[in-house]
Design a protein around this motif. Structure first.
Motif, PDB file in Angstrom:
ATOM      1  N   UNK A  17       0.864  -1.179   0.000  1.00 15.39           N
ATOM      2  CA  UNK A  17       0.000   0.000   0.000  1.00 15.39           C
ATOM      3  C   UNK A  17       0.902   1.230   0.000  1.00 15.39           C
ATOM      4  N   UNK A  18       0.376   2.376  -0.407  1.00 20.55           N
ATOM      5  CA  UNK A  18       1.215   3.577  -0.444  1.00 20.55           C
ATOM      6  C   UNK A  18       1.822   3.893   0.928  1.00 20.55           C
ATOM      7  N   UNK A  19       3.070   4.285   0.901  1.00 16.98           N
ATOM      8  CA  UNK A  19       3.751   4.682   2.125  1.00 16.98           C
ATOM      9  C   UNK A  19       3.173   6.001   2.624  1.00 16.98           C
ATOM     10  N   UNK A  20       3.573   6.378   3.816  1.00 18.57           N
ATOM     11  CA  UNK A  20       3.137   7.660   4.370  1.00 18.57           C
ATOM     12  C   UNK A  20       3.564   8.795   3.430  1.00 18.57           C
ATOM     13  N   UNK A  21       4.790   8.723   2.910  1.00 20.64           N
ATOM     14  CA  UNK A  21       5.263   9.760   1.987  1.00 20.64           C
ATOM     15  C   UNK A  21       4.444   9.783   0.700  1.00 20.64           C
ATOM     16  N   UNK A  22       4.054   8.620   0.212  1.00 19.34           N
ATOM     17  CA  UNK A  22       3.231   8.568  -0.995  1.00 19.34           C
ATOM     18  C   UNK A  22       1.831   9.122  -0.727  1.00 19.34           C
ATOM     19  N   UNK A  23       1.286   8.841   0.454  1.00 18.63           N
ATOM     20  CA  UNK A  23      -0.013   9.413   0.817  1.00 18.63           C
ATOM     21  C   UNK A  23       0.089  10.931   0.892  1.00 18.63           C
ATOM     22  N   UNK A  24       1.184  11.425   1.455  1.00 18.06           N
ATOM     23  CA  UNK A  24       1.407  12.870   1.524  1.00 18.06           C
ATOM     24  C   UNK A  24       1.376  13.483   0.133  1.00 18.06           C
ATOM     25  N   UNK A  25       2.103  12.877  -0.790  1.00 17.98           N
ATOM     26  CA  UNK A  25       2.190  13.415  -2.145  1.00 17.98           C
ATOM     27  C   UNK A  25       0.846  13.347  -2.866  1.00 17.98           C
ATOM     28  N   UNK A  26       0.141  12.237  -2.727  1.00 13.62           N
ATOM     29  CA  UNK A  26      -1.125  12.072  -3.444  1.00 13.62           C
ATOM     30  C   UNK A  26      -2.239  12.947  -2.887  1.00 13.62           C
ATOM     31  N   UNK A  27      -2.315  13.045  -1.552  1.00  5.01           N
ATOM     32  CA  UNK A  27      -3.452  13.717  -0.934  1.00  5.01           C
ATOM     33  C   UNK A  27      -3.125  15.082  -0.333  1.00  5.01           C
ATOM     34  N   UNK A  28      -1.856  15.451  -0.315  1.00  3.69           N
ATOM     35  CA  UNK A  28      -1.478  16.741   0.246  1.00  3.69           C
ATOM     36  C   UNK A  28      -1.703  16.818   1.749  1.00  3.69           C
ATOM     37  N   UNK A  29      -1.391  15.726   2.438  1.00  2.00           N
ATOM     38  CA  UNK A  29      -1.599  15.652   3.887  1.00  2.00           C
ATOM     39  C   UNK A  29      -0.266  15.704   4.622  1.00  2.00           C
ATOM     40  N   UNK A  30      -0.328  15.923   5.909  1.00  2.00           N
ATOM     41  CA  UNK A  30       0.870  15.961   6.752  1.00  2.00           C
ATOM     42  C   UNK A  30       1.344  14.543   7.071  1.00  2.00           C
ATOM     43  N   UNK A  31       2.599  14.427   7.469  1.00  2.00           N
ATOM     44  CA  UNK A  31       3.162  13.136   7.847  1.00  2.00           C
ATOM     45  C   UNK A  31       2.347  12.480   8.947  1.00  2.00           C
ATOM     46  N   UNK A  32       2.004  13.247   9.983  1.00  2.00           N
ATOM     47  CA  UNK A  32       1.233  12.695  11.104  1.00  2.00           C
ATOM     48  C   UNK A  32      -0.123  12.171  10.641  1.00  2.00           C
ATOM     49  N   UNK A  33      -0.720  12.833   9.662  1.00  2.00           N
ATOM     50  CA  UNK A  33      -2.007  12.398   9.125  1.00  2.00           C
ATOM     51  C   UNK A  33      -1.845  11.061   8.399  1.00  2.00           C
ATOM     52  N   UNK A  34      -0.794  10.937   7.594  1.00  2.00           N
ATOM     53  CA  UNK A  34      -0.515   9.677   6.900  1.00  2.00           C
ATOM     54  C   UNK A  34      -0.241   8.545   7.875  1.00  2.00           C
ATOM     55  N   UNK A  35       0.473   8.852   8.953  1.00  2.00           N
ATOM     56  CA  UNK A  35       0.747   7.840   9.971  1.00  2.00           C
ATOM     57  C   UNK A  35      -0.550   7.383  10.638  1.00  2.00           C
ATOM     58  N   UNK A  36      -1.448   8.321  10.855  1.00  2.00           N
ATOM     59  CA  UNK A  36      -2.734   7.986  11.464  1.00  2.00           C
ATOM     60  C   UNK A  36      -3.557   7.096  10.542  1.00  2.00           C
ATOM     61  N   UNK A  37      -3.494   7.343   9.236  1.00  2.00           N
ATOM     62  CA  UNK A  37      -4.177   6.495   8.257  1.00  2.00           C
ATOM     63  C   UNK A  37      -3.642   5.067   8.367  1.00  2.00           C
ATOM     64  N   UNK A  38      -2.330   4.914   8.348  1.00  2.00           N
ATOM     65  CA  UNK A  38      -1.731   3.579   8.444  1.00  2.00           C
ATOM     66  C   UNK A  38      -2.114   2.898   9.754  1.00  2.00           C
ATOM     67  N   UNK A  39      -2.050   3.633  10.839  1.00  2.00           N
ATOM     68  CA  UNK A  39      -2.383   3.065  12.149  1.00  2.00           C
ATOM     69  C   UNK A  39      -3.827   2.569  12.175  1.00  2.00           C
ATOM     70  N   UNK A  40      -4.751   3.370  11.636  1.00  2.00           N
ATOM     71  CA  UNK A  40      -6.173   2.986  11.622  1.00  2.00           C
ATOM     72  C   UNK A  40      -6.381   1.724  10.785  1.00  2.00           C
TER      73      UNK A  40
END
Length: 83
Positions: free
Chosen positions: A33-56
């Motif tokens: 699945x997309x890494x936190x950095x890839x989620x950041x690039x695709x969705x324009x979100x912060x690192x902490x937000x991407x980490x929260x997505x992965x955690x959930x």
């Protein structure tokens, strides 16, 4: 990028997109699945937000993380319906 709804946290909206991609087979079992950095690039979100997505998604049992390798879609239980 998606247009975020103002009445819901961004991490929930991004997690829902990833859930849908897992359900429809865009990300099949055992695929990365997309890494936190890839989620950041695709969705324009912060690192902490991407980490929260992965955690959930990990907490829901949809993905698992292999340290040093990345995060992957978990196998579907035998009794779960396929999309």
């Amino acid at each position: 990028m998606i247009e975020f709804a103002p009445d819901q946290p961004r991490w929930r909206q991004v997690a829902e997109v990833v859930r849908e991609r897992i359900a429809d087979g865009t990300y099949p079992p055992r695929s990365r699945v997309p890494s936190v950095l890839q989620l950041q690039a695709e969705f324009g979100i912060a690192t902490a937000t991407g980490q929260k997505v992965h955690r959930a998604l990990r907490d829901e049992g949809l993905i698992y993380t292999e340290p040093g390798l990345g995060s992957f879609v978990a196998d579907r239980p035998a009794d779960s319906p396929t999309p």
